[in-house]
Motif scaffolding. Structure first.
Motif, PDB file in Angstrom:
ATOM      1  N   PHE A  16       0.887  -0.722  -0.220  1.00  0.00           N
ATOM      2  CA  PHE A  16       0.045  -0.196   0.241  1.00  0.00           C
ATOM      3  C   PHE A  16       0.491   1.424   0.035  1.00  0.00           C
ATOM      4  CE2 PHE A  16      -4.103  -1.568   0.740  1.00  0.00           C
ATOM      5  CZ  PHE A  16      -4.962  -2.799   0.389  1.00  0.00           C
ATOM      6  N   THR A  23      -3.229   7.119   7.115  1.00  0.00           N
ATOM      7  CA  THR A  23      -4.150   6.876   6.319  1.00  0.00           C
ATOM      8  C   THR A  23      -3.965   5.582   5.541  1.00  0.00           C
ATOM      9  OG1 THR A  23      -3.501   9.768   5.407  1.00  0.00           O
ATOM     10  CG2 THR A  23      -4.371   8.211   3.549  1.00  0.00           C
ATOM     11  N   THR A  24      -2.186   5.288   5.088  1.00  0.00           N
ATOM     12  CA  THR A  24      -2.238   3.645   5.039  1.00  0.00           C
ATOM     13  C   THR A  24      -2.807   2.530   5.308  1.00  0.00           C
ATOM     14  OG1 THR A  24      -0.197   4.702   4.246  1.00  0.00           O
ATOM     15  CG2 THR A  24      -0.526   2.408   4.507  1.00  0.00           C
ATOM     16  N   ASN A  26      -5.233   2.852   7.373  1.00  0.00           N
ATOM     17  CA  ASN A  26      -6.919   3.097   7.393  1.00  0.00           C
ATOM     18  C   ASN A  26      -7.494   2.470   6.016  1.00  0.00           C
ATOM     19  OD1 ASN A  26      -8.128   3.913   9.939  1.00  0.00           O
ATOM     20  ND2 ASN A  26      -7.727   6.660   8.767  1.00  0.00           N
ATOM     21  N   GLN A  27      -6.463   2.747   5.298  1.00  0.00           N
ATOM     22  CA  GLN A  27      -7.126   1.243   3.276  1.00  0.00           C
ATOM     23  C   GLN A  27      -6.764   0.421   3.726  1.00  0.00           C
ATOM     24  OE1 GLN A  27      -3.983   3.480   0.753  1.00  0.00           O
ATOM     25  NE2 GLN A  27      -5.352   4.487   0.232  1.00  0.00           N
ATOM     26  N   GLN A  30      -9.667  -1.559   6.213  1.00  0.00           N
ATOM     27  CA  GLN A  30     -10.736  -0.857   4.366  1.00  0.00           C
ATOM     28  C   GLN A  30     -10.444  -2.543   4.054  1.00  0.00           C
ATOM     29  OE1 GLN A  30     -10.739   2.991   3.159  1.00  0.00           O
ATOM     30  NE2 GLN A  30     -12.133   3.073   4.363  1.00  0.00           N
ATOM     31  N   PHE A  75     -10.232  -4.001  -3.665  1.00  0.00           N
ATOM     32  CA  PHE A  75      -9.176  -2.368  -3.621  1.00  0.00           C
ATOM     33  C   PHE A  75     -10.281  -1.143  -3.912  1.00  0.00           C
ATOM     34  CE2 PHE A  75      -6.543   1.216  -4.383  1.00  0.00           C
ATOM     35  CZ  PHE A  75      -6.105   1.774  -2.886  1.00  0.00           C
ATOM     36  N   SER A  79     -12.226   1.384  -1.313  1.00  0.00           N
ATOM     37  CA  SER A  79     -11.746   2.815  -1.137  1.00  0.00           C
ATOM     38  C   SER A  79     -12.577   3.565  -0.654  1.00  0.00           C
ATOM     39  CB  SER A  79     -10.740   2.686  -1.728  1.00  0.00           C
ATOM     40  OG  SER A  79     -11.612   3.359  -3.335  1.00  0.00           O
TER      41      SER A  79
END
Lengths: 243, 315
Positions: A16, A23-24, A26-27, A30, A75, A79
């Protein structure tokens, strides 16, 4: 964007980014949340880390080619999914003394009093970026720069289960007695890993930990309750008023 | 029905209960563990009519002495131990009837490193997080989370099945002191100097005595990093080849940690894990790269073989 490459012949590594960031993180949360929703045949399990997710799979059920395609789609779909509110676990810590023997080193290193170190260390909500190393061990982010200290030159052959330490710019808790080069500033009576429980591991990636100082009497009380299986770790939802 | 099957007279060097491992919990830091050489365990199970993934006893280097507490059909597969029943030699890779009161001495390993005992009907230990495997460092699974000790009683669900089933000799692996391991490069091959990748693929590495169920420490031409050995911690697979600051590779085995903070130059393919699991210290190892397609072709071949053997003995 993500990059996908093989990790041997029964796993892929979904990459990622280069940096440890919320931020990474949270990605990644998810992405793994979607993996558990869509239930892809042939996937055995996945392991989220700071900047990568490993997906273990059975090539007899799903091919490398197909899995990479599916992962890219997951992915894309993940997002813009809504984020859940994380839980904050409140972890009591007996700072200093025999079971926190490096507290004075940390204070001296930064020209702080021991009280100031305790206030700084227990004043944060630490994000659990990932779990790993040994059962129930959380990799935490959020240590104030003012508390970072070099690791021990000669790691201790063993620290106690529950030991709370600082190594470099990381802090953490050891769920079991393991060798460690971290500076130990306290101990928690809470069990982070208990194989006899329905859910053996207390923490999960994506949630937070908040430490609070306790005295020897409270330590003994919580330890006793833990031994009798009667202690429940206090939690609150991130962003809510602390009770 | 659960009943006592073995009394442990001598425990051996490190005898543990293992199945094919504990999956689904690596995201909580729980190592999969499981048999180091899954091929030998699966074949042993098939020869006694079990599901190939049933738990058996994993034996390392020096085998145990076990007294049978009732009649049962067992098979021993893997390294060349010289097992005896009451002073009579018994064959490996072949099931046989062990009678109540008889003493099985597994002996010392002459070639290979590990053997597996499967008992018809399986071993009766608690299923912990979906597996009977012993996780030694985690101190759970198998028999109280540890290796066998003198005086232990092992339980099973023995069923009497037809003995004298043998594996075709062409399918019995040979264990020698030279090993060729095929690897898929990555994920950190770009963090090594080009010369180091060449050294890794052309050099010879010796397996050192610092090798156990967690990993094998190798010694050979030094591998150099472009900018240090540390990475942001990430998940490590079975067969992952980790290179710390020493420049000497460590291959991660069944009881590996779930995540690690060192660069990994490649991953040993699944098909080569069983023979690596049988490698002893001083074994000379050479690495060669293969494509993911070739690795998975070999993986599927092995899967089909296990399935075929299961069907053949189910008749």
């Amino acid at each position: 964007m993500i990059e996908i490459e093989p990790l041997g012949d029964t796993a892929i590594r979904v990459y990622f980014g280069d940096e440890i960031s919320e931020t990474t993180h949270n990605q990644i949360l998810q992405f793994t949340a979607w993996l558990s929703i869509v239930k892809i045949d042939g996937i055995v399990e996945w392991v989220p880390a700071y900047t990568t997710v490993a997906i273990y799979y059975r090539p007899e059920v799903i091919s490398y080619e197909k899995l990479t395609g599916v992962a890219a789609k997951v992915f894309a779909a993940s997002s813009d999914s809504p984020q859940r509110t994380p839980i904050v676990y409140e972890i009591p810590v007996l700072y200093g003394g025999e079971t926190g023997e490096d507290l004075s080193y940390i204070a001296n290193y930064h020209h702080l009093t021991e009280k100031e170190v305790i206030a700084l260390h227990s004043g944060q909500e630490y994000l659990i970026y990932m779990m790993g190393f040994v059962p129930g061990f959380p990799y935490l982010g959020g240590l104030p720069a003012k508390l970072a200290v070099p690791r021990l030159e000669h790691p201790r052959p063993s620290v106690l289960a529950g030991a709370v330490g600082i190594g470099g710019n990381q802090t953490g808790i050891y769920p079991s007695d393991v060798p460690s080069g971290w500076r130990i500033l306290g101990i928690t009576p809470v069990k982070l890993f208990d194989i006899t429980k329905q859910t053996p591991v207390l923490f999960a990636a994506g949630n937070y930990i908040k430490f609070y100082p306790i005295d020897g009497a409270e330590f003994s009380r919580v330890k006793q309750l833990t031994a009798e299986n009667k202690y429940k770790v206090k939690t609150y939802l991130k962003g809510e008023e602390q009770p | 029905m659960s009943t006592e099957i073995f009394k442990v007279i001598k425990p051996g060097l490190q005898t543990t209960v293992q199945d094919l491992g504990r999956y689904g919990y690596q995201q909580f830091g729980i190592s999969p563990s499981g048999a180091m050489d899954p091929y030998s365990l699966q074949v042993a199970n098939i020869l006694v009519g079990n599901h190939p993934g049933e738990a058996g006893l994993e034996i390392a280097f020096v085998g145990p002495v076990l007294k049978a507490k009732r009649d049962m059909v067992i098979a021993i597969c893997g390294g060349d131990f010289f097992p005896q029943v009451d002073d009579h030699e018994v064959s490996l890779w072949k099931s046989f009837l062990l009678k109540k009161g008889q003493v099985l001495s597994v002996g010392v390993c002459k070639a290979g490193a590990r053997a597996y005992i499967a008992v018809a009907g399986g071993l009766d230990v608690p299923v912990v997080l979906g597996s009977k495997s012993t996780f030694l460092n985690g101190r759970f699974g198998g028999l109280e989370g540890r290796s066998l000790q003198k005086g232990d009683i092992l339980k099973g669900n023995p069923v009497l099945r037809k003995p004298h089933r043998a594996l075709h000799p062409s399918l019995i692996p040979e264990y020698n002191r030279k090993l060729r391991l095929r690897v898929i490069l990555g994920p950190h091959q770009h963090m090594f100097t080009e010369e180091s990748i060449g050294r890794f693929l052309n050099g010879e590495y010796v397996i050192t005595p610092q090798s156990n169920r967690m990993g094998y420490q190798l010694n050979g031409p030094k591998l150099e990093h472009l900018s240090g050995p540390d990475i942001i911690s990430d998940p490590v697979p079975l067969g992952g080849i980790q290179v710390p600051a020493s420049g000497q590779p460590i291959i991660l085995m069944a009881e590996r940690q779930t995540t690690g903070g060192y660069t990994r130059i490649g991953t040993v393919i699944s098909a080569d894990i069983p023979k690596l699991a049988q490698a002893v210290p001083d074994t000379i190892t050479q690495f060669a790269t293969v494509s993911i397609e070739e690795a998975q072709r070999l993986y599927l071949e092995r899967q089909i073989l296990i399935k075929y053997l299961s069907l053949a003995t189910a008749k």
